[in-house]
Design a protein around this motif. Sequence first.
Motif, PDB file in Angstrom:
ATOM      1  N   LEU A   1    -103.155  24.230 -75.648  1.00  0.00           N
ATOM      2  CA  LEU A   1    -102.484  23.062 -75.060  1.00  0.00           C
ATOM      3  C   LEU A   1    -102.999  22.763 -73.647  1.00  0.00           C
ATOM      4  O   LEU A   1    -102.416  21.967 -72.925  1.00  0.00           O
ATOM      5  N   GLY A   2    -104.100  23.420 -73.265  1.00  0.00           N
ATOM      6  CA  GLY A   2    -104.705  23.155 -71.957  1.00  0.00           C
ATOM      7  C   GLY A   2    -103.759  23.444 -70.812  1.00  0.00           C
ATOM      8  O   GLY A   2    -103.693  22.691 -69.848  1.00  0.00           O
ATOM      9  N   GLN A   3    -103.017  24.537 -70.927  1.00  0.00           N
ATOM     10  CA  GLN A   3    -101.978  24.807 -69.924  1.00  0.00           C
ATOM     11  C   GLN A   3    -102.509  25.586 -68.721  1.00  0.00           C
ATOM     12  O   GLN A   3    -102.598  26.807 -68.732  1.00  0.00           O
ATOM     13  N   ASN A   4    -102.904  24.854 -67.693  1.00  0.00           N
ATOM     14  CA  ASN A   4    -103.253  25.428 -66.396  1.00  0.00           C
ATOM     15  C   ASN A   4    -102.370  24.720 -65.383  1.00  0.00           C
ATOM     16  O   ASN A   4    -102.508  23.524 -65.161  1.00  0.00           O
ATOM     17  N   PHE A   5    -101.453  25.469 -64.806  1.00  0.00           N
ATOM     18  CA  PHE A   5    -100.428  24.853 -63.963  1.00  0.00           C
ATOM     19  C   PHE A   5    -100.842  24.857 -62.494  1.00  0.00           C
ATOM     20  O   PHE A   5    -101.340  25.862 -61.979  1.00  0.00           O
ATOM     21  N   LEU A   6    -100.594  23.748 -61.835  1.00  0.00           N
ATOM     22  CA  LEU A   6    -100.887  23.647 -60.404  1.00  0.00           C
ATOM     23  C   LEU A   6     -99.850  24.437 -59.624  1.00  0.00           C
ATOM     24  O   LEU A   6     -98.653  24.296 -59.875  1.00  0.00           O
TER      25      LEU A   6
ATOM     26  N   GLY B   1     -98.100  15.598 -69.756  1.00  0.00           N
ATOM     27  CA  GLY B   1     -98.132  17.037 -69.574  1.00  0.00           C
ATOM     28  C   GLY B   1     -97.566  17.489 -68.243  1.00  0.00           C
ATOM     29  O   GLY B   1     -98.289  18.033 -67.401  1.00  0.00           O
ATOM     30  N   PRO B   2     -96.282  17.306 -67.999  1.00  0.00           N
ATOM     31  CA  PRO B   2     -95.689  17.739 -66.725  1.00  0.00           C
ATOM     32  C   PRO B   2     -95.671  19.255 -66.554  1.00  0.00           C
ATOM     33  O   PRO B   2     -95.571  19.742 -65.428  1.00  0.00           O
ATOM     34  N   GLY B   3     -95.768  19.978 -67.657  1.00  0.00           N
ATOM     35  CA  GLY B   3     -95.775  21.444 -67.566  1.00  0.00           C
ATOM     36  C   GLY B   3     -94.523  21.957 -66.899  1.00  0.00           C
ATOM     37  O   GLY B   3     -93.398  21.617 -67.289  1.00  0.00           O
TER      38      GLY B   3
ATOM     39  N   GLU C   1     -94.316  15.404 -72.640  1.00  0.00           N
ATOM     40  CA  GLU C   1     -94.724  16.809 -72.787  1.00  0.00           C
ATOM     41  C   GLU C   1     -94.604  17.208 -74.263  1.00  0.00           C
ATOM     42  O   GLU C   1     -93.593  16.953 -74.905  1.00  0.00           O
TER      43      GLU C   1
ATOM     44  N   ASP D   1     -96.279  13.731 -78.332  1.00  0.00           N
ATOM     45  CA  ASP D   1     -97.717  13.908 -78.227  1.00  0.00           C
ATOM     46  C   ASP D   1     -98.291  12.656 -77.558  1.00  0.00           C
ATOM     47  O   ASP D   1     -98.164  11.548 -78.099  1.00  0.00           O
ATOM     48  N   ALA D   2     -98.912  12.836 -76.401  1.00  0.00           N
ATOM     49  CA  ALA D   2     -99.430  11.680 -75.648  1.00  0.00           C
ATOM     50  C   ALA D   2    -100.497  10.911 -76.416  1.00  0.00           C
ATOM     51  O   ALA D   2    -100.771   9.760 -76.114  1.00  0.00           O
TER      52      ALA D   2
ATOM     53  N   ASN E   1    -102.345  15.596 -64.499  1.00  0.00           N
ATOM     54  CA  ASN E   1    -103.273  16.709 -64.617  1.00  0.00           C
ATOM     55  C   ASN E   1    -103.372  16.937 -66.115  1.00  0.00           C
ATOM     56  O   ASN E   1    -102.516  17.571 -66.717  1.00  0.00           O
TER      57      ASN E   1
HETATM   58  N1  SAM Z   1     -98.824  18.826 -64.868  1.00  0.00           N
HETATM   59  C1  SAM Z   1     -98.730  20.273 -64.901  1.00  0.00           C
HETATM   60  C2  SAM Z   1     -99.366  20.847 -63.674  1.00  0.00           C
HETATM   61  O1  SAM Z   1    -100.172  20.140 -63.067  1.00  0.00           O
HETATM   62  O2  SAM Z   1     -99.093  21.985 -63.343  1.00  0.00           O
HETATM   63  C3  SAM Z   1     -99.361  20.855 -66.170  1.00  0.00           C
HETATM   64  C4  SAM Z   1    -100.751  20.413 -66.478  1.00  0.00           C
HETATM   65  S1  SAM Z   1    -101.527  21.293 -67.806  1.00  0.00           S
HETATM   66  C5  SAM Z   1    -103.237  21.089 -67.362  1.00  0.00           C
HETATM   67  C6  SAM Z   1    -101.410  20.226 -69.222  1.00  0.00           C
HETATM   68  C7  SAM Z   1    -100.014  19.998 -69.790  1.00  0.00           C
HETATM   69  O3  SAM Z   1    -100.123  19.080 -70.895  1.00  0.00           O
HETATM   70  C8  SAM Z   1     -99.302  21.214 -70.354  1.00  0.00           C
HETATM   71  O4  SAM Z   1     -97.983  21.230 -69.904  1.00  0.00           O
HETATM   72  C9  SAM Z   1     -99.356  21.025 -71.893  1.00  0.00           C
HETATM   73  O5  SAM Z   1     -98.264  21.628 -72.576  1.00  0.00           O
HETATM   74  C10 SAM Z   1     -99.331  19.507 -71.992  1.00  0.00           C
HETATM   75  N2  SAM Z   1     -99.934  18.935 -73.201  1.00  0.00           N
HETATM   76  C11 SAM Z   1    -100.973  19.409 -73.932  1.00  0.00           C
HETATM   77  N3  SAM Z   1    -101.293  18.565 -74.924  1.00  0.00           N
HETATM   78  C12 SAM Z   1    -100.446  17.504 -74.842  1.00  0.00           C
HETATM   79  C13 SAM Z   1    -100.256  16.297 -75.579  1.00  0.00           C
HETATM   80  N4  SAM Z   1    -101.065  16.003 -76.618  1.00  0.00           N
HETATM   81  N5  SAM Z   1     -99.269  15.451 -75.218  1.00  0.00           N
HETATM   82  C14 SAM Z   1     -98.465  15.742 -74.159  1.00  0.00           C
HETATM   83  N6  SAM Z   1     -98.588  16.872 -73.416  1.00  0.00           N
HETATM   84  C15 SAM Z   1     -99.566  17.740 -73.741  1.00  0.00           C
END
Ligand code: SAM
Length: 299
Positions: free
Chosen positions: A26-31, A56-58, A77, A105-106, A124
């Motif tokens: 899910l590309g989860q790298n949190f700021l 993706g507010p995470g 999210e 899903d975005a 992000n």
């Molecule tokens: N905004 C947060 C931050 O900057 O710390 C998190 C950014 S992280 C790079 C990407 C976020 O997008 C994660 O929370 C993940 O679960 C969410 N995500 C991944 N695929 C997604 C999708 N298709 N639709 C919506 N959110 C998604």
Amino acid sequence: MADALLGPAEIRELAARLGVAPTKKLGQNFLHDPNTIRRIVAAAGLRADDVVLEVGPGLGSLTLGLLGAAAHVHAVEIDPVLAAALPGTVAERADPARLSVHLDDALKVAADRFTPAPTMLVANLPYNVAVPVVLHLLATLPTLRGGLVMVQKEVADRLVAGPGSKVYGVPSVKLAWYSEARAAGRVPPAVFWPVPNVDSGLVAFTRRDPVADVPRAAVFQVVDAAFAQRRKTLRAALAGWAGGAAQAEEILVAAGISPQARGESLTVEQFAAVAAAAAERGLGGRLSPSGRQHEEVNP
Ligand code: SAM
């Protein structure tokens, strides 16, 4: 606002409390760096009446920064644990009435999900779906006047590239169809948890007037076909789409483009001219098998 932002200690504590183990899928790298949040929010050029769409507010790092600068934030999210926790995180630090959380899903969200209508995309982005998310949202939400997204540096370079650049390709032309895009800075890996392997880049974009009075889908077919075989001349690369090399040549000449040119030298206006010339002749529109390779960056 500064006190409301999440630093490394808060991010770890929040993740531990929620039992969140960040996933690559899910590309989860949190700021976890308030200075980077402030930099992103400043680069976004938000107006006080803007309605932000954040993908993706995470854990909410950027969301809190955005709530300090805009009238409303829609946060989309896909991860149910993160979506459920966000209102609580925000309520402790900002006005929760100005936040709407959408578990979705975005890549699939529709415009009717959002009231008030979003005017800016700031995110992000999850890196594996960054380009299709941006293109989907620009296609789906005509109220978006622009945005600022953080993506892998390499992807940022491709998104803002112009004709003639080695990295100019399908994402560059498709983003140019909707907007004027520019690089807005580099972000080092250390500001994320977990630390990614690559640098990130900021891309700012402003929606432009329509390029031409030609359907987007027709133009994007030409773009996909041209770049599916980017080393070939357009005469050869567009043969499958046009119904033959002779037809491709006829269309290109009518559009004022050399049949010997390559797709990497064409502006988005020239791609639109090719689509228009084909439509006038009742030609084009054949999807070659190689053209389908680029469906990941459609629409
Ligand atoms: N905004 C947060 C931050 O900057 O710390 C998190 C950014 S992280 C790079 C990407 C976020 O997008 C994660 O929370 C993940 O679960 C969410 N995500 C991944 N695929 C997604 C999708 N298709 N639709 C919506 N959110 C998604």
